[in-house]
Motif scaffolding. Structure first.
Motif, PDB file in Angstrom:
ATOM      1  N   ALA A  68       0.827  -1.214   0.000  1.00  0.00           N
ATOM      2  CA  ALA A  68       0.000   0.000   0.000  1.00  0.00           C
ATOM      3  C   ALA A  68       0.859   1.262   0.000  1.00  0.00           C
ATOM      4  O   ALA A  68       0.557   2.221  -0.724  1.00  0.00           O
ATOM      5  CB  ALA A  68      -0.931   0.000   1.205  1.00  0.00           C
ATOM      6  N   VAL A  69       1.930   1.292   0.780  1.00  0.00           N
ATOM      7  CA  VAL A  69       2.791   2.474   0.828  1.00  0.00           C
ATOM      8  C   VAL A  69       3.465   2.682  -0.528  1.00  0.00           C
ATOM      9  O   VAL A  69       3.532   3.814  -1.035  1.00  0.00           O
ATOM     10  CB  VAL A  69       3.827   2.348   1.967  1.00  0.00           C
ATOM     11  N   ILE A  87       0.519   9.054   4.155  1.00  0.00           N
ATOM     12  CA  ILE A  87       0.933   7.678   3.801  1.00  0.00           C
ATOM     13  C   ILE A  87       1.265   6.901   5.071  1.00  0.00           C
ATOM     14  O   ILE A  87       0.877   5.738   5.217  1.00  0.00           O
ATOM     15  CB  ILE A  87       2.112   7.717   2.811  1.00  0.00           C
ATOM     16  N   PHE A  88       1.966   7.539   6.011  1.00  0.00           N
ATOM     17  CA  PHE A  88       2.298   6.845   7.259  1.00  0.00           C
ATOM     18  C   PHE A  88       1.055   6.576   8.103  1.00  0.00           C
ATOM     19  O   PHE A  88       0.968   5.548   8.769  1.00  0.00           O
ATOM     20  CB  PHE A  88       3.328   7.631   8.070  1.00  0.00           C
ATOM     21  N   ARG A  89       0.096   7.493   8.061  1.00  0.00           N
ATOM     22  CA  ARG A  89      -1.172   7.240   8.767  1.00  0.00           C
ATOM     23  C   ARG A  89      -1.889   6.038   8.170  1.00  0.00           C
ATOM     24  O   ARG A  89      -2.461   5.222   8.885  1.00  0.00           O
ATOM     25  CB  ARG A  89      -2.066   8.480   8.720  1.00  0.00           C
ATOM     26  N   VAL A 105       9.095   2.190   8.464  1.00  0.00           N
ATOM     27  CA  VAL A 105       8.802   2.322   7.034  1.00  0.00           C
ATOM     28  C   VAL A 105       9.858   3.213   6.407  1.00  0.00           C
ATOM     29  O   VAL A 105      10.134   4.296   6.915  1.00  0.00           O
ATOM     30  CB  VAL A 105       7.407   2.932   6.804  1.00  0.00           C
ATOM     31  N   ALA A 106      10.454   2.768   5.303  1.00  0.00           N
ATOM     32  CA  ALA A 106      11.407   3.580   4.540  1.00  0.00           C
ATOM     33  C   ALA A 106      10.937   3.629   3.098  1.00  0.00           C
ATOM     34  O   ALA A 106      10.686   2.596   2.486  1.00  0.00           O
ATOM     35  CB  ALA A 106      12.807   2.991   4.635  1.00  0.00           C
ATOM     36  N   ILE A 107      10.809   4.850   2.580  1.00  0.00           N
ATOM     37  CA  ILE A 107      10.394   5.064   1.198  1.00  0.00           C
ATOM     38  C   ILE A 107      11.541   5.765   0.491  1.00  0.00           C
ATOM     39  O   ILE A 107      12.079   6.750   0.997  1.00  0.00           O
ATOM     40  CB  ILE A 107       9.146   5.965   1.111  1.00  0.00           C
ATOM     41  N   VAL A 151      10.266   3.371  -7.296  1.00  0.00           N
ATOM     42  CA  VAL A 151       9.858   3.563  -5.904  1.00  0.00           C
ATOM     43  C   VAL A 151      10.205   2.282  -5.157  1.00  0.00           C
ATOM     44  O   VAL A 151       9.820   1.183  -5.562  1.00  0.00           O
ATOM     45  CB  VAL A 151       8.342   3.845  -5.807  1.00  0.00           C
ATOM     46  N   PHE A 152      10.939   2.450  -4.072  1.00  0.00           N
ATOM     47  CA  PHE A 152      11.342   1.311  -3.249  1.00  0.00           C
ATOM     48  C   PHE A 152      10.844   1.547  -1.828  1.00  0.00           C
ATOM     49  O   PHE A 152      11.108   2.590  -1.238  1.00  0.00           O
ATOM     50  CB  PHE A 152      12.867   1.155  -3.257  1.00  0.00           C
ATOM     51  N   VAL A 153      10.096   0.581  -1.308  1.00  0.00           N
ATOM     52  CA  VAL A 153       9.583   0.676   0.054  1.00  0.00           C
ATOM     53  C   VAL A 153      10.060  -0.536   0.830  1.00  0.00           C
ATOM     54  O   VAL A 153       9.975  -1.669   0.343  1.00  0.00           O
ATOM     55  CB  VAL A 153       8.041   0.751   0.072  1.00  0.00           C
TER      56      VAL A 153
END
Length: 192
Positions: A68-69, A87-89, A105-107, A151-153
C-alpha cells in the motif's frame, strides 16, 4: 463385650482388603480424572494456535503495508510532507489492531541513468520515512529502466505475540516492494 471390638477389627481388616477391588469396579469420577489429565494439553494447544495465528496475520499485514505504501507513493507525481504523513497514517491504519510502535517504514525513489545496465543516479536521494534504509536494495533484473525512477519501500515490524508462548522474544518481519512511478518517470519530493 470383648467380642465386639474383635468383630469390628475383623470388619475393618476385611474392608481394607476389599477396598482395592471396590475402587477397581467403581467408575465414578473417571471422566473427571481424564479431563484433568487432558486439560493442560488442550490449553497449551489453544494458546499455541492463538500465538501462531497472530504471528501469521501480523506478517501478512506487513506485506499489505509495504504494498500500500509503495502504491500510494507511485501514484503521485510529487510528494510533500503532508502526503508523507498521510501515507504513514495509512500504514498505521492497515496495521491495526496490532500496535504500531514497532513499525518502521522507509520510502525511497531511485532515478536511473541511461547506462547499460542501468545504475542508480541518485540512490536513496529521496529517502523519507521513520527508518532510512541501511543498504541499497538488490533490484530484480529487468526492473530498472534507463532514465526512469523506481519507488522502493522497505517495511520492518517488531512483533510480540500476546501470550509469548512460542515466540517469547518476538519476531521481526520485513518486506520490500518495488514499483515504477505511474504518473511520470519519477516521484518528486517537495520538502515544503
Amino acid at each position: 463385650m470383648n467380642t465386639l471390638p474383635h468383630v469390628r477389627a475383623k470388619a475393618r481388616a476385611l474392608a481394607l482388603q476389599l477396598l482395592p477391588a471396590r475402587f477397581r469396579r467403581d467408575e465414578r469420577g473417571v471422566a473427571a480424572v481424564e479431563f484433568a489429565l487432558i486439560l493442560p494439553v488442550l490449553v497449551l494447544l489453544y494458546v499455541g494456535v492463538v500465538d501462531i495465528t497472530y504471528a501469521v496475520t501480523a506478517n501478512r499485514k506487513v506485506t499489505q503495508v509495504t504494498s500500500a505504501v509503495a502504491d500510494l507513493t507511485a501514484q503521485a507525481f510529487e510528494v510533500d510532507n503532508q502526503d508523507v504523513q498521510n501515507i504513514f497514517r495509512a500504514a498505521n491504519d492497515i496495521m491495526r489492531p496490532y500496535p504500531t510502535a514497532g513499525l518502521q517504514v522507509a520510502i525511497s525513489v531511485d532515478d536511473f541513468a541511461g547506462a547499460n545496465p542501468p545504475s542508480p543516479r541518485r540512490p536513496g536521494a529521496e529517502a523519507v520515512g521513520r527508518a532510512q534504509r541501511t543498504q541499497p536494495p538488490t533490484i530484480p533484473a529487468g526492473l530498472a529502466a534507463a532514465n526512469a525512477g523506481l519507488v522502493f519501500v522497505e517495511v520492518s515490524y517488531n512483533f510480540q505475540t500476546p501470550a509469548r508462548f512460542f515466540l517469547p522474544n518476538g519476531e521481526t518481519y520485513s518486506s520490500q516492494f518495488f514499483l515504477r512511478p505511474r504518473v511520470g518517470t519519477t516521484v518528486v519530493r517537495n520538502r515544503s
